[in-house]
Design a protein around this motif. Structure first.
Motif, short mmCIF file in Angstrom:
data_model
loop_
_atom_site.label_atom_id
_atom_site.label_comp_id
_atom_site.label_asym_id
_atom_site.label_seq_id
_atom_site.Cartn_x
_atom_site.Cartn_y
_atom_site.Cartn_z
N ALA A 147 0.83 -1.21 0.00
CA ALA A 147 0.00 0.00 0.00
C ALA A 147 0.86 1.25 0.00
CB ALA A 147 -0.93 0.00 1.20
N GLY A 148 2.00 1.19 0.68
CA GLY A 148 2.93 2.31 0.68
C GLY A 148 3.45 2.59 -0.71
N ILE A 149 3.77 1.53 -1.43
CA ILE A 149 4.25 1.69 -2.81
C ILE A 149 3.16 2.32 -3.68
CG2 ILE A 149 4.91 0.43 -4.89
CD1 ILE A 149 6.35 -1.58 -3.05
N VAL A 150 1.95 1.80 -3.59
CA VAL A 150 0.85 2.29 -4.43
C VAL A 150 0.57 3.77 -4.16
CG1 VAL A 150 -1.64 2.10 -4.85
CG2 VAL A 150 -0.24 0.04 -4.74
N ILE A 151 0.47 4.15 -2.91
CA ILE A 151 0.12 5.52 -2.56
C ILE A 151 1.27 6.48 -2.85
CG2 ILE A 151 -0.44 7.07 -0.65
CD1 ILE A 151 -1.98 4.68 0.62
N ASP A 172 -4.27 -1.78 -5.26
CA ASP A 172 -4.53 -1.82 -6.70
C ASP A 172 -3.92 -0.60 -7.39
OD1 ASP A 172 -5.49 -2.03 -9.25
OD2 ASP A 172 -7.61 -1.82 -8.71
N PRO A 173 -2.95 -0.79 -8.28
CA PRO A 173 -2.38 0.35 -9.01
C PRO A 173 -3.42 1.15 -9.78
CG PRO A 173 -1.02 -1.61 -9.31
CD PRO A 173 -2.28 -2.06 -8.61
N GLY A 174 -4.56 0.54 -10.08
CA GLY A 174 -5.62 1.25 -10.77
C GLY A 174 -6.19 2.40 -9.97
N GLU A 175 -6.00 2.39 -8.65
CA GLU A 175 -6.50 3.47 -7.80
C GLU A 175 -5.63 4.72 -7.88
OE1 GLU A 175 -7.71 4.28 -3.09
OE2 GLU A 175 -7.05 2.29 -3.73
N GLN A 176 -4.40 4.57 -8.34
CA GLN A 176 -3.45 5.67 -8.30
C GLN A 176 -3.94 6.91 -9.05
OE1 GLN A 176 0.01 3.35 -9.70
NE2 GLN A 176 0.98 3.86 -7.75
#
Length: 240
Positions: free
Chosen positions: A80-84, A141-145
């Protein structure tokens, strides 16, 4: 390692310890990232599994905007840290530091329909400068980025609905100051609402004036504050 990178590592490790010291950590969860000054495509972030009070300049991992570790031994990194964090750093060239917390007060305000209210001078630091992002589940989910950075826009802070708080700083000190004050604003709001008494809000004119006063920072308070906090970060937790 360059002098500039070591200075950034020291500031970031201090920010982790300060988050713990002020009770804004969540065991090993949540995260703070910083852009390397000489390699802006690379980020420093904590090793997943460390308590925030355990983070040192040397323990910080180096990742790129795809979340790949670029140096040294491969260590666990919070997905989650990576995604955000990679999303915000990639979208915002001014984002030297990004902080994210799950405090009780921050999560509570994120669950309120009205969000953060302009109740006092602390909350007015964020007047007209805070975004809101709807909860989509754990941020894996990278789609949320794309939606996350769109909701953040050019704001310096964001409330992640039903989740927590996020701040963006042009320095680590600025990101920490924003997070500290956003946390305090949330705590004050919950205390005021919990009193059960009628709430008095400042006028829109006063809200706008106060926000502009903060933006001007005529006394250089932000820099002085971080110097003081760095001294505090070097002190034992018992203050002796």
């Amino acid at each position: 390692m360059s002098t500039a990178e070591m200075a950034m590592r020291e500031d970031l490790a201090a920010a982790y310890r300060l988050i713990a010291r002020f009770g804004m950590d969540d065991i090993i969860h949540t995260h703070i990232s910083a852009r390397l000054p000489e390699e802006p495509e690379l980020l420093l972030i904590n090793r997943y599994g460390d308590l925030f009070r355990e983070v040192t300049p040397e323990s910080l991992a180096v990742i790129n905007h795809h979340g790949q570790q670029m140096r040294g031994q491969q260590v666990p990194i919070n997905t989650a840290g990576i995604v955000i964090h990679t999303a915000v750093h990639a979208a915002r060239p001014d984002a030297v530091c990004v902080m994210h917390t799950h405090t009780a007060a921050g999560v509570a305000v994120s669950c309120l329909e009205e969000g953060l209210l302009p109740l006092n001078q602390t909350s007015l630091l964020f007047y007209g400068q805070i975004g809101y992002h709807e909860f989509e589940g754990i941020a894996l989910d990278p789609g949320e980025q794309e939606r996350l950075v769109a909701d953040l826009g050019d704001n310096r802070a964001m409330i992640l609905r039903n989740h927590g708080l996020l701040t963006v700083g042009r320095s680590i000190g600025e990101a920490f100051s924003l997070m500290y004050n956003l946390e305090q604003a949330c705590r004050i709001q919950l205390s005021a609402l919990g009193s059960g008494r009628p709430i008095h809000l400042p006028s829109e004119e006063v809200c706008e004036r106060t926000a502009s006063q903060y933006a001007a920072d005529p006394d250089g308070a932000a820099e002085l504050e971080w110097l003081a906090l760095r001294r505090l970060a070097g002190m034992p937790l018992d203050g002796h």
